[in-house]
Design an enzyme around this catalytic site. Structure first.
Site, PDB file in Angstrom:
ATOM      1  N   THR A 254       0.854  -1.191   0.000  1.00  0.00           N
ATOM      2  CA  THR A 254       0.000   0.000   0.000  1.00  0.00           C
ATOM      3  C   THR A 254       0.887   1.237   0.000  1.00  0.00           C
ATOM      4  OG1 THR A 254      -1.856  -1.075   1.116  1.00  0.00           O
ATOM      5  CG2 THR A 254      -1.746   1.321   1.266  1.00  0.00           C
ATOM      6  N   PHE A 256       1.109   5.220   0.728  1.00  0.00           N
ATOM      7  CA  PHE A 256       0.518   6.282   1.541  1.00  0.00           C
ATOM      8  C   PHE A 256       1.131   7.619   1.132  1.00  0.00           C
ATOM      9  CE2 PHE A 256       0.251   2.396   3.898  1.00  0.00           C
ATOM     10  CZ  PHE A 256      -0.910   2.455   4.644  1.00  0.00           C
TER      11      PHE A 256
END
Length: 354
Positions: A254, A256
């Site tokens: 992921t 960010f």
């Protein structure tokens, strides 16, 4: 104890004393920088340059990632001598967003969990937090639309990025899965583990909740349930790991973004994020992208998203390599502004160093 072992231990003790003395000297230098600058000395581009330089200088045996992690903590502690940063993230404690925040800022800041991504933006915009960390895309599930919408609507800038490998675990108070009647997790994590769940727990009802940490909390209170969450949540809520690394994609990551009321200066290895819309005419998208190619600016991402203004209208989120102050990028952006119906530069920031 052998003479050689005793000598090595004595040598380690002397080296530790030297390291401590150097750390204290570095901390005093950082304090002096804060005095000269009259305030927060955190600069994303400076930290990125330091971490890259140390990786280039590293001759082992420690891997460069370990060296960078150690020095991230040193810089974090030095910054905390002045006034600890306040960093908002999507809570509660134990989420991957918290792990990403700690990876980027080290352990020294005051970390502020919020109930939603929208509240992260509000905390930073209102000055209740210095920085915010928000998820923007996952390698398996794609872009996080709510974050993209907030980036468009909000005046905050992107000043950094964090890439976090996501390892999902099956957690429970119980020693085994036999008595489980329900499975809690965030919808994205359920999707990231879809095939594993179909093979191993197809019979178990799946209950989406607001975050993986919330799933772990619920599982900690209910012996007939289990949760999918990360290592931090398992430790925080004292849960057993019944299965580890159950994500379908072993490279599940992921990304960010770090948001603030300022962006970052050039670091030498940067990325610029922007959002734009094309005029409603044939060839409009080609007209938007052509200046990038002509000025030799590499585009690493192009994501479309429905615009709020009307049916079948779209905005385009673009990531390009380079800083907006770099001459080729500045020239391409100037032409893009002349051609596009709308352009907003979300920020230029260092490419994730670790």
């Amino acid at each position: 104890m052998s003479d050689e072992l005793l000598k090595l231990r004595n040598q380690i003790d002397r080296l530790d004393e030297e390291i401590l003395a150097r750390l204290s000297e570095r901390a005093r230098c950082a304090q002096r920088v804060g005095e000269i600058k009259h305030g927060n000395v955190y600069r994303p581009e400076r930290e990125a340059q330091v971490l890259r330089r140390l990786a280039d200088l590293n001759g082992g045996p420690l891997p460069s990632t370990a060296v960078q992690t150690i020095f991230r903590e040193i810089m974090s502690a030095c910054l905390g001598l002045e006034s600890p940063l306040k960093v908002a993230y999507l809570g509660p404690a134990g989420t991957f967003s918290e792990s990403a925040s700690r990876k980027h800022f080290g352990s020294a800041p005051n970390f502020l969990p919020t109930a939603s991504i929208d509240e992260v933006f509000r905390a930073v915009e209102a000055g209740n937090a210095d920085y915010g960390v928000v998820p923007v895309e996952n390698s398996t599930e794609g872009a996080i639309g709510g974050t993209l919408d907030l980036l468009l609507a909000n005046p905050l800038k992107v000043c950094g990025e964090v890439k976090l490998r996501i390892h999902q675990n099956l957690l429970s108070r119980a020693e085994g899965i036999g008595g489980a009647k329900r499975l809690y997790s965030h919808a994205q994590s359920l999707a990231q583990c879809h095939e594993w769940l179909n093979r191993n727990l197809a019979h178990l009802p799946r209950v989406p909740v607001a975050s993986n940490a919330e799933a772990a909390r619920l599982a900690s209170e209910d012996p007939e349930s289990c949760a999918i969450a990360g290592e931090a949540a398992a430790e925080l809520y004292g849960l057993n790991k019944l299965a580890t690394n159950i994500e379908d994609d072993p490279n599940n990551t992921t990304r960010f973004l770090v948001i603030a009321r300022h962006d970052a200066g050039p670091s030498g290895n940067d990325k610029t994020s922007l959002v734009c819309s094309a005029q409603n005419r044939p060839g409009a998208m080609h007209a938007l992208l052509e200046p990038l190619a002509r000025h030799g600016v590499d585009m690493s991402k192009l994501e479309s998203r429905p615009a709020r203004g009307g049916l079948w209208e779209y905005v385009f989120y673009v990531d390009i390599q380079g800083h907006q102050d770099d001459a080729p990028v500045a020239a391409a952006l100037a032409e893009l502004n002349a051609r596009a119906a709308f352009v907003k530069v979300l920020g230029s920031y260092p490419v994730a160093a670790i």
